[in-house]
Design a protein around this motif. Structure first.
Motif, PDB file in Angstrom:
ATOM      1  N   UNK A   1       9.689  24.953   6.018  1.00 44.47           N
ATOM      2  CA  UNK A   1       8.348  25.343   6.449  1.00 44.47           C
ATOM      3  C   UNK A   1       8.175  24.992   7.920  1.00 44.47           C
ATOM      4  N   UNK A   2       7.809  25.976   8.725  1.00 43.65           N
ATOM      5  CA  UNK A   2       7.478  25.760  10.137  1.00 43.65           C
ATOM      6  C   UNK A   2       5.969  25.752  10.279  1.00 43.65           C
ATOM      7  N   UNK A   3       5.411  24.714  10.891  1.00 41.86           N
ATOM      8  CA  UNK A   3       3.966  24.668  11.102  1.00 41.86           C
ATOM      9  C   UNK A   3       3.647  24.600  12.591  1.00 41.86           C
ATOM     10  N   UNK A   4       2.522  25.237  12.947  1.00 40.85           N
ATOM     11  CA  UNK A   4       2.093  25.268  14.333  1.00 40.85           C
ATOM     12  C   UNK A   4       0.643  24.851  14.490  1.00 40.85           C
ATOM     13  N   UNK A   5       0.107  25.093  15.672  1.00 44.77           N
ATOM     14  CA  UNK A   5      -1.226  24.593  16.019  1.00 44.77           C
ATOM     15  C   UNK A   5      -2.309  25.121  15.100  1.00 44.77           C
ATOM     16  N   UNK A   6      -2.105  26.325  14.552  1.00 42.77           N
ATOM     17  CA  UNK A   6      -3.114  26.886  13.666  1.00 42.77           C
ATOM     18  C   UNK A   6      -3.346  26.066  12.419  1.00 42.77           C
ATOM     19  N   UNK A   7      -2.348  25.280  12.020  1.00 38.79           N
ATOM     20  CA  UNK A   7      -2.516  24.426  10.836  1.00 38.79           C
ATOM     21  C   UNK A   7      -3.498  23.293  11.115  1.00 38.79           C
TER      22      UNK A   7
ATOM     23  N   UNK B   1       0.593  29.096  10.701  1.00 34.70           N
ATOM     24  CA  UNK B   1      -0.241  28.782  11.860  1.00 34.70           C
ATOM     25  C   UNK B   1       0.475  28.754  13.187  1.00 34.70           C
ATOM     26  N   UNK B   2       1.492  29.605  13.349  1.00 35.88           N
ATOM     27  CA  UNK B   2       2.213  29.633  14.625  1.00 35.88           C
ATOM     28  C   UNK B   2       1.921  30.943  15.354  1.00 35.88           C
ATOM     29  N   UNK B   3       1.961  30.891  16.677  1.00 32.58           N
ATOM     30  CA  UNK B   3       1.659  32.076  17.483  1.00 32.58           C
ATOM     31  C   UNK B   3       2.874  32.959  17.687  1.00 32.58           C
ATOM     32  N   UNK B   4       4.068  32.399  17.519  1.00 37.63           N
ATOM     33  CA  UNK B   4       5.281  33.159  17.782  1.00 37.63           C
ATOM     34  C   UNK B   4       5.547  33.378  19.249  1.00 37.63           C
ATOM     35  N   UNK B   5       4.953  32.551  20.103  1.00 35.75           N
ATOM     36  CA  UNK B   5       5.084  32.717  21.552  1.00 35.75           C
ATOM     37  C   UNK B   5       5.986  31.671  22.200  1.00 35.75           C
TER      38      UNK B   5
END
Length: 230
Positions: A6-12, A172-176
């Motif tokens: 699981x990859x989590x980003x700022x949206x989480x 929750x990741x932007x993919x950027x």
């Protein structure tokens, strides 16, 4: 080896009150990224950078894990050894929710690091450029955060985990930001199923087999319930 990566980003963490880069009124909007999130910015004005990360650390301490963090912790507890979380977030909300199988690829606000000897230790609430390293005594203290232009942590272990995964989920990741944005391609090449859970499509949504849109606090508990019922 973990079956679900699981990859989590700022949206989480956004629903816990921790802003993303793109929040129009957030902490990031008051600073230029090149001034506070690059080695060059730190070299130019270490006091400014320390003040910025002191403020981010205070925000983190005041925040609490949300339903999405707690759901992932439940999943890990129910499937020991089968779950691996890779997070782009530098907060500690995964750990405070109960997750233990977490790799922080961009470092951690809760830690300080010596730029001279590489020692790492728990960060105090207020860090200063003149703080001495507890190991070598050099005045070379910096946040243990991976800045733009620096190599993320745990990359070899991350690639190994992706090669063995049956399912890769991005939350929750932007993919950027690379290399995190390319992990879905790595997982797919290795034969894993891929799923994106996000408030809106990311820049790499086309690389996922399935995308579900909505708030993380709704999508993640629902997805975890599906996995645990299966």
């Amino acid at each position: 080896m973990a079956r679900i990566v699981i990859l989590t980003g700022a949206g989480l963490s956004a629903e816990s009150g921790l802003g993303t880069f793109r929040d129009k009124d957030g902490l990031w909007t008051r600073y230029a990224l090149e001034d506070v999130a690059t080695p060059e910015g730190f070299a130019r004005d270490p006091a400014l950078v320390m003040a910025f990360y002191n403020a981010r650390r205070a925000n983190m301490v005041a925040a609490a894990p949300n339903a999405a963090h707690r759901a992932l912790a439940r999943l890990e507890a129910a499937r020991p050894g089968e779950i691996r979380i890779i997070t782009q977030n530098v907060d500690d909300l995964h750990e405070r929710a109960g997750s233990r199988a977490v790799w922080h690829m961009h470092g951690e606000l809760a830690r300080a690091r010596c730029a001279a000897c590489g020692a790492v230790w728990p960060a105090p609430a207020q860090m200063r450029p003149a703080d001495a390293c507890p190991d070598c005594a050099a005045a070379a203290t910096r946040p243990d955060v991976v800045w733009f232009g620096e190599y993320p942590y745990h990359m070899e272990a991350i690639w190994e985990a992706l090669r063995a995964a049956e399912l890769f989920v991005s939350i929750g990741t932007s993919g950027q930001v690379f290399p995190a944005a390319a992990l879905v391609q790595d997982a797919a090449r290795a034969g894993a199923e891929t799923l994106e859970l996000n408030l809106e499509p990311s820049e790499v949504s086309r690389d996922f087999e399935e995308t579900r849109l909505g708030p993380a606090t709704e999508l993640v508990p629902a997805w975890v319930a599906e996995i645990l019922a299966g």
